[in-house]
Motif scaffolding. Structure first.
Motif, short mmCIF file in Angstrom:
data_model
loop_
_atom_site.label_atom_id
_atom_site.label_comp_id
_atom_site.label_asym_id
_atom_site.label_seq_id
_atom_site.Cartn_x
_atom_site.Cartn_y
_atom_site.Cartn_z
N HIS A 66 0.85 -1.18 0.00
CA HIS A 66 0.00 0.00 0.00
C HIS A 66 0.89 1.24 0.00
O HIS A 66 1.67 1.45 0.94
CB HIS A 66 -0.92 0.01 1.23
N GLU A 67 0.79 2.05 -1.04
CA GLU A 67 1.67 3.21 -1.15
C GLU A 67 1.48 4.19 0.00
O GLU A 67 2.41 4.90 0.36
CB GLU A 67 1.44 3.90 -2.50
N ARG A 68 0.29 4.21 0.58
CA ARG A 68 0.06 5.12 1.71
C ARG A 68 0.86 4.70 2.95
O ARG A 68 1.08 5.50 3.86
CB ARG A 68 -1.42 5.19 2.04
N ASN A 69 1.28 3.44 2.98
CA ASN A 69 2.08 2.94 4.11
C ASN A 69 3.58 2.99 3.83
O ASN A 69 4.39 2.61 4.67
CB ASN A 69 1.69 1.51 4.45
N ALA A 70 3.93 3.45 2.64
CA ALA A 70 5.34 3.46 2.25
C ALA A 70 6.03 4.72 2.77
O ALA A 70 5.46 5.83 2.72
CB ALA A 70 5.47 3.40 0.74
N ALA A 71 7.22 4.53 3.27
CA ALA A 71 8.10 5.67 3.54
C ALA A 71 8.78 6.04 2.23
O ALA A 71 8.62 5.37 1.21
CB ALA A 71 9.14 5.28 4.59
N ALA A 72 9.53 7.12 2.23
CA ALA A 72 10.44 7.34 1.11
C ALA A 72 11.38 6.14 1.06
O ALA A 72 11.80 5.63 2.10
CB ALA A 72 11.24 8.62 1.31
N PRO A 73 11.72 5.63 -0.14
CA PRO A 73 12.65 4.49 -0.19
C PRO A 73 13.94 4.74 0.60
O PRO A 73 14.46 3.82 1.23
CB PRO A 73 12.91 4.34 -1.69
N LEU A 74 14.43 5.98 0.55
CA LEU A 74 15.54 6.41 1.40
C LEU A 74 15.01 7.55 2.28
O LEU A 74 15.05 8.71 1.88
CB LEU A 74 16.72 6.89 0.56
N PRO A 75 14.51 7.25 3.47
CA PRO A 75 13.93 8.30 4.31
C PRO A 75 14.93 9.38 4.70
O PRO A 75 14.54 10.51 4.99
CB PRO A 75 13.45 7.52 5.55
N ARG A 76 16.19 9.03 4.74
CA ARG A 76 17.26 10.03 4.86
C ARG A 76 18.46 9.48 4.08
O ARG A 76 18.75 8.30 4.11
CB ARG A 76 17.63 10.32 6.32
N ALA A 77 19.08 10.36 3.34
CA ALA A 77 20.14 9.94 2.44
C ALA A 77 21.42 10.70 2.76
O ALA A 77 21.38 11.82 3.28
CB ALA A 77 19.73 10.19 0.98
N TYR A 78 22.54 10.10 2.41
CA TYR A 78 23.81 10.75 2.68
C TYR A 78 24.01 12.00 1.82
O TYR A 78 24.73 12.91 2.21
CB TYR A 78 24.97 9.77 2.46
N GLN A 79 23.36 12.03 0.66
CA GLN A 79 23.56 13.17 -0.22
C GLN A 79 22.38 13.32 -1.17
O GLN A 79 21.83 12.33 -1.66
CB GLN A 79 24.85 12.99 -1.04
N TRP A 80 22.01 14.57 -1.42
CA TRP A 80 20.97 14.91 -2.42
C TRP A 80 21.52 16.09 -3.20
O TRP A 80 21.67 17.20 -2.67
CB TRP A 80 19.66 15.22 -1.71
N ALA A 81 21.88 15.84 -4.45
CA ALA A 81 22.42 16.88 -5.32
C ALA A 81 21.52 16.99 -6.54
O ALA A 81 21.27 15.99 -7.23
CB ALA A 81 23.86 16.55 -5.74
#
Length: 335
Positions: A66-81
């Motif tokens: 269920h997409e409503r139960n999904a977190a972001a695949p990487l809820p926190r990431a080492y880098q976002w550029a």
């Protein structure tokens, strides 16, 4: 292979998701989180592939995804550029304020370092404390890398891409000018972004993944109406191999880094700015672009930025009309 994270703990719980996004299988016995899988990809990926095959054959315990139960695949990431690979978009923004586009923009990618300590889930609301900040959506493509050595070539960089997905890179447009005027880049004007429910390995995408670009219409609805249908593989000046190599020119890139394409943007068939979907065009992937076109044509923008209660949907379909990465579906909420 499609990978996602169910909500649970700060970094979610890794699951392998079926091709149609209907089912998933727990993968925490292989790697507890997606970041852990990316850290040990060469060993872990074959095991996850076997799990995906077993899921496809219904040979293992599975549960509804269920997409409503999904977190972001990487809820926190080492880098976002985030890059700006669609120079058409940059050209429109500069033209609207009467600025020439430097020739170097066609040969040297733009890129900024965003915040990645919080990546919103695909159904999380967009919190907005002040509507005068000019809240905007930005529908983009992202890739997630493994470890990338400093100084890699474009071709080597392409081989370091592990996963592909979508992002809504939220921008507070009216805060941007003052921040850029300081000469030190974005901070307050770039709040948390939302990732698609799943990230997908390039091999799963078939012909849609070609020459470091994701091909096909990136669909955006605003308040239930078609807003954007731009093709992500068209008018992309810099492919993802070029973007990753650009970031790695002077430093190593750690596994789990997210690299964005920037706002997907297409020119009209006559080479001019795109037209709205309602007028037979491919529309837009952010409000700023339509506002820039209105400024060019009419002297001022007429389309408002997002306000509390507005809703957005971002997705991409396969040849059967099914969402490839799931759907980012968010409502703006008064913070």
């Amino acid at each position: 292979m499609k990978l996602g994270s169910l909500k649970g703990g700060r970094d979610g719980r890794l699951v392998v998701v079926s091709h149609d996004l209907a089912w998933c299988a727990d993968a925490t016995h292989i790697a507890p989180t997606l970041q852990a899988a990316l850290d040990d990809w060469e060993r872990v990926a074959p095991q996850l592939e076997l799990l995906a095959t077993d899921l496809a054959h219904e040979a293992i315990p599975m549960m509804r995804f269920h997409e409503r139960n999904a977190a972001a695949p990487l809820p926190r990431a080492y880098q976002w550029a985030d890059g700006s690979a669609y120079v058409n978009h940059v050209e429109l923004v500069r033209k609207a304020r009467g600025a020439e586009l430097p020739e170097s923009f066609w040969t040297d990618p733009l890129m900024y370092q965003g915040a990645s300590d919080e990546m919103l889930a695909p159904r999380d609301p967009i919190p907005l404390a002040d509507e005068s900040w000019g809240c905007d959506l930005e529908a983009e493509i992202v890739v997630v890398t493994g470890d990338v050595p400093r100084g890699v070539s474009r071709e080597e960089a392409l081989n370091c891409i592990r996963l592909v997905g979508l992002v809504n890179d939220v921008s507070l447009r009216n805060l941007i000018p003052a921040e850029l005027a300081k000469g030190f880049g974005f901070v307050q004007s770039k709040p948390a972004s939302a990732l698609s429910p799943v990230l997908v390995t390039p091999d799963e995408l078939g012909d849609r993944w070609k020459d470091g670009k994701l091909h096909g219409p990136l669909k955006v609805d605003l308040n239930g109406q078609p807003f954007g249908r731009a093709d992500a593989g068209v008018d992309m000046t810099f492919d993802f191999g070029t973007l990753v190599a650009h970031l790695a020119k002077t430093r190593n890139i750690g596994a789990g880094s997210i690299i964005g394409s920037g706002t997907v943007s297409n020119r009209d068939a006559d080479g001019g700015p795109g037209k709205p979907v309602a007028r037979g065009g491919l529309g837009y992937s952010c409000l700023a672009e339509v506002r820039m076109i209105e400024t060019i044509l009419d002297g001022k923008p007429s389309t408002p930025f997002l306000k509390a209660g507005d809703t957005i949907r971002i997705w991409m379909e396969d040849e059967h009309g099914h969402a490839i990465f799931g759907t980012i579906e968010q409502a703006v909420e008064k913070a």
